[in-house]
Write a protein that holds these residues in place. Structure first.
Motif, PDB file in Angstrom:
ATOM      1  N   GLU A   1     -82.133 -95.294  -0.482  1.00  0.00           N
ATOM      2  CA  GLU A   1     -83.416 -95.822  -0.940  1.00  0.00           C
ATOM      3  C   GLU A   1     -83.302 -96.444  -2.322  1.00  0.00           C
ATOM      4  O   GLU A   1     -83.991 -97.418  -2.645  1.00  0.00           O
ATOM      5  CB  GLU A   1     -84.473 -94.719  -0.969  1.00  0.00           C
ATOM      6  CG  GLU A   1     -84.875 -94.188   0.391  1.00  0.00           C
ATOM      7  CD  GLU A   1     -84.038 -92.999   0.818  1.00  0.00           C
ATOM      8  OE1 GLU A   1     -82.931 -92.812   0.242  1.00  0.00           O
ATOM      9  OE2 GLU A   1     -84.475 -92.255   1.713  1.00  0.00           O
ATOM     10  N   GLU A  43     -82.760-100.246  -3.167  1.00  0.00           N
ATOM     11  CA  GLU A  43     -83.884-101.173  -3.366  1.00  0.00           C
ATOM     12  C   GLU A  43     -84.059-101.494  -4.842  1.00  0.00           C
ATOM     13  O   GLU A  43     -84.463-102.601  -5.199  1.00  0.00           O
ATOM     14  CB  GLU A  43     -85.164-100.528  -2.832  1.00  0.00           C
ATOM     15  CG  GLU A  43     -86.415-101.340  -3.070  1.00  0.00           C
ATOM     16  CD  GLU A  43     -87.667-100.593  -2.640  1.00  0.00           C
ATOM     17  OE1 GLU A  43     -88.769-101.020  -3.030  1.00  0.00           O
ATOM     18  OE2 GLU A  43     -87.540 -99.589  -1.911  1.00  0.00           O
ATOM     19  N   SER A  68     -80.477-103.275  -6.422  1.00  0.00           N
ATOM     20  CA  SER A  68     -80.209-104.651  -6.006  1.00  0.00           C
ATOM     21  C   SER A  68     -80.669-105.622  -7.075  1.00  0.00           C
ATOM     22  O   SER A  68     -80.353-106.799  -7.044  1.00  0.00           O
ATOM     23  CB  SER A  68     -80.921-104.958  -4.685  1.00  0.00           C
ATOM     24  OG  SER A  68     -82.325-104.860  -4.842  1.00  0.00           O
TER      25      SER A  68
END
Length: 210
Positions: free
Chosen positions: A127, A130, A133
Motif C-alpha cells: 500500500e 502509492e 511512487s
C-alpha cells in the motif's frame, strides 16, 4: 498571508475575552521533537480552548513518534502504539484540516473527513507504494530551489534509462511555510480531495475528504 479569517478554523467560534484566537502550529512540534528542522511550520487561527485540547492529544503521541525516530524501529511495536492511541485520529485530522485551510484560504470547520488510513513500513509495504511512487526528489524539476517556490508541481516521470521521459501533472505541494524534509512531508491531491502524509518515511497516512 492571503487569508484573513478571524474565527477558529476548527469550531468557527469568534474571539472573546475568555477564549481568544491563538496561532496554532501545523504540525505539532511533538512530531519532530529533538530534530533540527529549518523549515518554518505554518500557523492557523485556533481558539484557546481548541488549542489546549489539541495540545493534550498531541502530547499523548510522543511515544509513537519516538519509535518512528528509533534507529531500531519495530514495525510491530509501532502498530500496537498506533492502534492503542485514541487521540491519533484527532491529531491527524487536525493536521489535514490545517493544511487544507492553508492551501485554500477557506474555513474548514464544516469540511468532512470520511476516512483516515494508516500504513506502516514493514507491514503495509504494498500500500505504501502509492506514496513512494512520488518520491520527494521528483516533486519538482528543480529540487534545490523547492523551498523558494510558492507552489511545486508534482511531476510523474516515466521511461527507463536511455528512453525519452514523459511527465504529467499530478497535483501540487504548497511550500510556503510548510515542512518538506526526511522527517515529514505531505501531498495534497486536489483531484481526489485527499491529503497524504509521510512521517519519517515509516508511517504513511492518507486522509480522504468528502
Amino acid at each position: 498571508m492571503r487569508y484573513k479569517y478571524q474565527n477558529c478554523i476548527f469550531c468557527n467560534c469568534s474571539p472573546c475575552k475568555d477564549n481568544p484566537i491563538t496561532k496554532d502550529h501545523i504540525p505539532s512540534k511533538v512530531i519532530y521533537k529533538e530534530e533540527k528542522i529549518e523549515e518554518q511550520r505554518i500557523t492557523v487561527p485556533c481558539c484557546y480552548k481548541c488549542n489546549q485540547a489539541f495540545s493534550i492529544e498531541e502530547n499523548s503521541l510522543e511515544q509513537i513518534f519516538k519509535e518512528l525516530r528509533n534507529e531500531n524501529f519495530s514495525c510491530a511495536y509501532a502498530e500496537r502504539l498506533i492502534n492503542n492511541n485514541p487521540h491519533l485520529d484527532s491529531v491527524i485530522r487536525k493536521i489535514a484540516l490545517g493544511y487544507k485551510y492553508h492551501w485554500t484560504g477557506k474555513p474548514v470547520y464544516e469540511d468532512k473527513i470520511t476516512n483516515v488510513d494508516y500504513f506502516i513500513k514493514g507491514i503495509n509495504d504494498s500500500e505504501i507504494s502509492e506514496f513512494t511512487s512520488m518520491p520527494l526528489k521528483e516533486v519538482c524539476s528543480d529540487i534545490d530551489n523547492i523551498h523558494n517556490l510558492p507552489y511545486a508541481l508534482i511531476i510523474e516521470v516515466t521511461g527507463t534509462s536511455g528512453e525519452p521521459r514523459t511527465t504529467k501533472l499530478g497535483g501540487f505541494i504548497e511550500n510556503t511555510g510548510n515542512l518538506l524534509n526526511e522527517y515529514f512531508w505531505h501531498y495534497y491531491d486536489k483531484t481526489t480531495n485527499t491529503i497524504k502524509f509521510a512521517f519519517y518515511n515509516k508511517l504513511f497516512v492518507k486522509v480522504t475528504f468528502e
